[in-house]
Motif scaffolding. Structure first.
Motif, short mmCIF file in Angstrom:
data_model
loop_
_atom_site.label_atom_id
_atom_site.label_comp_id
_atom_site.label_asym_id
_atom_site.label_seq_id
_atom_site.Cartn_x
_atom_site.Cartn_y
_atom_site.Cartn_z
N ASP A 14 0.85 -1.19 0.00
CA ASP A 14 0.00 0.00 0.00
C ASP A 14 0.88 1.25 0.00
N LYS A 15 0.76 2.04 -1.09
CA LYS A 15 1.57 3.25 -1.20
C LYS A 15 0.72 4.52 -1.09
N SER A 16 -0.54 4.38 -0.68
CA SER A 16 -1.42 5.55 -0.54
C SER A 16 -1.14 6.26 0.78
N ILE A 17 -1.52 7.52 0.84
CA ILE A 17 -1.35 8.31 2.06
C ILE A 17 -2.72 8.52 2.70
N PRO A 18 -2.79 8.72 4.01
CA PRO A 18 -4.09 8.89 4.68
C PRO A 18 -4.89 10.05 4.11
N ASN A 19 -6.22 9.85 3.96
CA ASN A 19 -7.07 10.91 3.42
C ASN A 19 -7.08 12.15 4.31
N ALA A 20 -7.10 11.91 5.62
CA ALA A 20 -7.11 13.06 6.54
C ALA A 20 -5.85 13.90 6.37
N LEU A 21 -4.73 13.22 6.12
CA LEU A 21 -3.48 13.96 5.92
C LEU A 21 -3.48 14.68 4.58
N ALA A 22 -4.07 14.04 3.58
CA ALA A 22 -4.10 14.67 2.25
C ALA A 22 -5.00 15.90 2.22
N LEU A 24 -5.30 18.10 4.65
CA LEU A 24 -4.74 19.23 5.41
C LEU A 24 -4.18 20.27 4.46
N PRO A 25 -4.44 21.55 4.71
CA PRO A 25 -4.00 22.62 3.78
C PRO A 25 -2.51 22.61 3.54
N GLU A 26 -1.70 22.35 4.59
CA GLU A 26 -0.25 22.41 4.42
C GLU A 26 0.30 21.26 3.59
N PHE A 27 -0.48 20.15 3.43
CA PHE A 27 -0.03 19.01 2.62
C PHE A 27 -0.87 18.82 1.35
N ALA A 28 -1.80 19.70 1.09
CA ALA A 28 -2.73 19.50 -0.03
C ALA A 28 -2.00 19.45 -1.37
N GLU A 29 -1.11 20.41 -1.61
CA GLU A 29 -0.42 20.47 -2.91
C GLU A 29 0.50 19.26 -3.11
N ASP A 30 1.27 18.92 -2.07
CA ASP A 30 2.16 17.76 -2.18
C ASP A 30 1.38 16.47 -2.34
N SER A 31 0.24 16.36 -1.63
CA SER A 31 -0.58 15.15 -1.75
C SER A 31 -1.14 15.00 -3.14
N MET A 33 0.18 16.14 -5.94
CA MET A 33 1.27 15.72 -6.83
C MET A 33 1.58 14.24 -6.65
N TYR A 34 1.57 13.77 -5.41
CA TYR A 34 1.86 12.36 -5.15
C TYR A 34 0.79 11.46 -5.75
N GLN A 35 -0.49 11.84 -5.61
CA GLN A 35 -1.57 11.05 -6.22
C GLN A 35 -1.44 11.03 -7.74
N GLY A 36 -1.03 12.16 -8.32
CA GLY A 36 -0.81 12.20 -9.77
C GLY A 36 0.30 11.25 -10.20
N ILE A 323 9.15 2.96 -1.12
CA ILE A 323 8.01 3.89 -1.09
C ILE A 323 6.91 3.36 -0.18
N ALA A 324 6.65 2.02 -0.25
CA ALA A 324 5.62 1.44 0.59
C ALA A 324 5.99 1.55 2.07
N LEU A 325 7.26 1.36 2.39
CA LEU A 325 7.70 1.51 3.77
C LEU A 325 7.54 2.95 4.26
N LEU A 326 7.89 3.88 3.38
CA LEU A 326 7.73 5.29 3.76
C LEU A 326 6.25 5.65 3.93
N ALA A 327 5.39 5.09 3.05
CA ALA A 327 3.96 5.35 3.18
C ALA A 327 3.42 4.75 4.48
N GLN A 328 3.90 3.53 4.82
CA GLN A 328 3.49 2.92 6.08
C GLN A 328 3.97 3.73 7.27
N SER A 329 5.20 4.25 7.18
CA SER A 329 5.72 5.11 8.25
C SER A 329 4.88 6.38 8.38
N LEU A 330 4.42 6.89 7.23
CA LEU A 330 3.56 8.08 7.25
C LEU A 330 2.23 7.78 7.91
#
Length: 410
Positions: A14-22, A24-31, A33-36, A323-330
């Motif tokens: 699983d390489k997705s990031i949490p929806n609640a984190l995505a 958040l205004p401070e992570f919206a742009e980076d999230s 780009m990551y989804q793209g 990437i999956a490990l980093l996503a899990q850490s996130l």
């Protein structure tokens, strides 16, 4: 323990990031780009898998190409009158053949190199004899003077010696001789001559069996001869009716039908003249013959590409794991953040809620353990609905079964 080891060896995909984190205004742009990037990766993986299947299919079908085989014919003479004056009977040695008028005919061939071919793509050229299935050399000589050896045949078979670059034919004589070469080529894939009845309809004279069947199928599709009700049946038009021998045939009968109209291809015929009374030409005569053969250069390039792709896939797999490990850490960091944030907003209520949750979890664990349900909460025992749950009947049956089994052992 085996289950624990299997869980440890299980890959995190699983390489997705949490929806609640995505959100958040401070992570919206980076999230975003990551989804793209994830969407682009899916499309790229699909394209790579499709290309991989195409490459494997190309390797299975053995890619072919048309190359030019250059044939060289030359001859030399010996013991002729013009070379040493009148032949003296004392100077003739019948054992060694010295002084006897003779000539030698040499046949050579080589495959022409492709223009602008890279040095690393070059492969050792095939020998001339590997392109010949059978060769017949006919010498047009006076049978009264030369009764034997006027037809030379070289068939290539499983017991044939190592491949050769050429052949030499030596004969005695001083008379002009016409030579006819009949060459049957070894081509890949094997080619056939199409009978005029079918060849005139399809517009082909010579082709491989697969190519002829494909041309037949293209003719059927272009003219809409496939039955609309039963797609397995092929209807005949005015041209195909004599070929089919009726109004139609079934689809699986096409290869058998095509085989009836295949014949061996015409051989390559070359004429050459030898006149021992004249000086042989300094340069050999040359003829170019087109041959179909396996495209080893393309096949080698495909194999190199496949091998490099395997290495790339291995590198990509390692990157995916990272990437999956980093996503899990996130995910874990996000859970910790929510835990600490809830505790900071209302510590007392958070502690009560957390203790109640832990208590329920502990009671559930102990209820299925050695205490055999002794720690189930009293309020649940007081409710009659608790004993009507679906698991009660099964629990009673298991309990009674164990009790009766223990009695029997006693």
């Amino acid at each position: 323990m085996d289950g624990v080891k299997a869980a440890k060896r299980r890959k995190i995909t699983d390489k997705s990031i949490p929806n609640a984190l995505a959100q958040l205004p401070e992570f919206a742009e980076d999230s975003k780009m990551y989804q793209g990037l994830l969407e682009m990766e899916k499309k790229l993986d699909w394209t790579m898998n499709r290309k991989k299947v195409e490459v494997q299919d190309a390797l299975a079908r053995n890619p072919t190409t048309t190359r030019t085989l250059r044939l060289f014919l030359s001859h030399t003479v010996s013991g002729q009158t013009w070379q040493g004056g009148e032949a003296d009977s004392e100077g003739v040695n019948f054992e060694t053949g010295q002084g006897i008028p003779a000539w030698s005919l040499k046949v050579e061939g080589r495959l022409l190199e492709l223009p602008n071919q890279r040095a690393r793509d070059r492969v050792p050229p095939r020998k001339f004899s590997t392109f010949i299935k059978k060769m017949i050399v006919e010498l047009d000589r006076d049978p009264t003077l030369y009764p034997d050896g006027n037809i030379v045949e070289w068939p290539r078979g499983p017991t044939t010696s190592q491949p050769l670059d050429g052949f030499t034919i030596r004969r005695t004589g001083d008379q002009p001789t016409k030579v006819r070469f009949i060459i049957y080529l070894e081509q890949t894939p094997e080619r056939y001559k199409v009978a005029p009845d079918l060849g005139n309809i399809l517009g082909i004279k010579e082709e491989s069996r697969v190519g002829i069947i494909q041309a037949m199928w293209n003719y059927i599709k272009i003219h809409g001869l496939q039955d609309k009700t039963d797609r397995r049946r092929i209807r005949a038009d005015d041209y195909l009716r004599p070929i089919f021998g009726g109004d139609g045939i079934m689809f699986h009968q096409l290869p058998e039908l095509v085989n009836r109209y295949l014949m061996p291809p015409d051989p390559v015929v070359i004429h050459y003249s030898i006149n021992p009374a004249q000086v042989p030409p300094e340069r050999p005569s040359a003829w170019d013959i087109e041959v179909k053969m396996e495209d080893t250069s393309l096949k080698n390039r495909i194999m190199v590409t496949v091998q490099s792709t395997k290495d790339s896939v291995s590198d990509l797999s390692k990157l995916d794991d990272e990437i999956a490990l980093l996503a899990q850490s996130l995910h874990n960091s996000h859970t910790k953040r929510q835990f600490l944030q809830s505790f900071a907003e209302d510590p007392a209520n958070f502690i009560q809620t957390w203790l109640a949750s832990q208590s329920r979890d502990l009671e559930s664990v102990l209820g299925s353990g050695p205490s055999e349900g002794a720690t189930i909460r009293a309020e649940e025992l007081r409710r009659s609905d608790f004993f009507r749950l679906p698991w009660v009947e099964e629990a009673i049956a298991v309990h009674e079964g164990m009790r009766l089994a223990s009695r029997g052992m006693q």
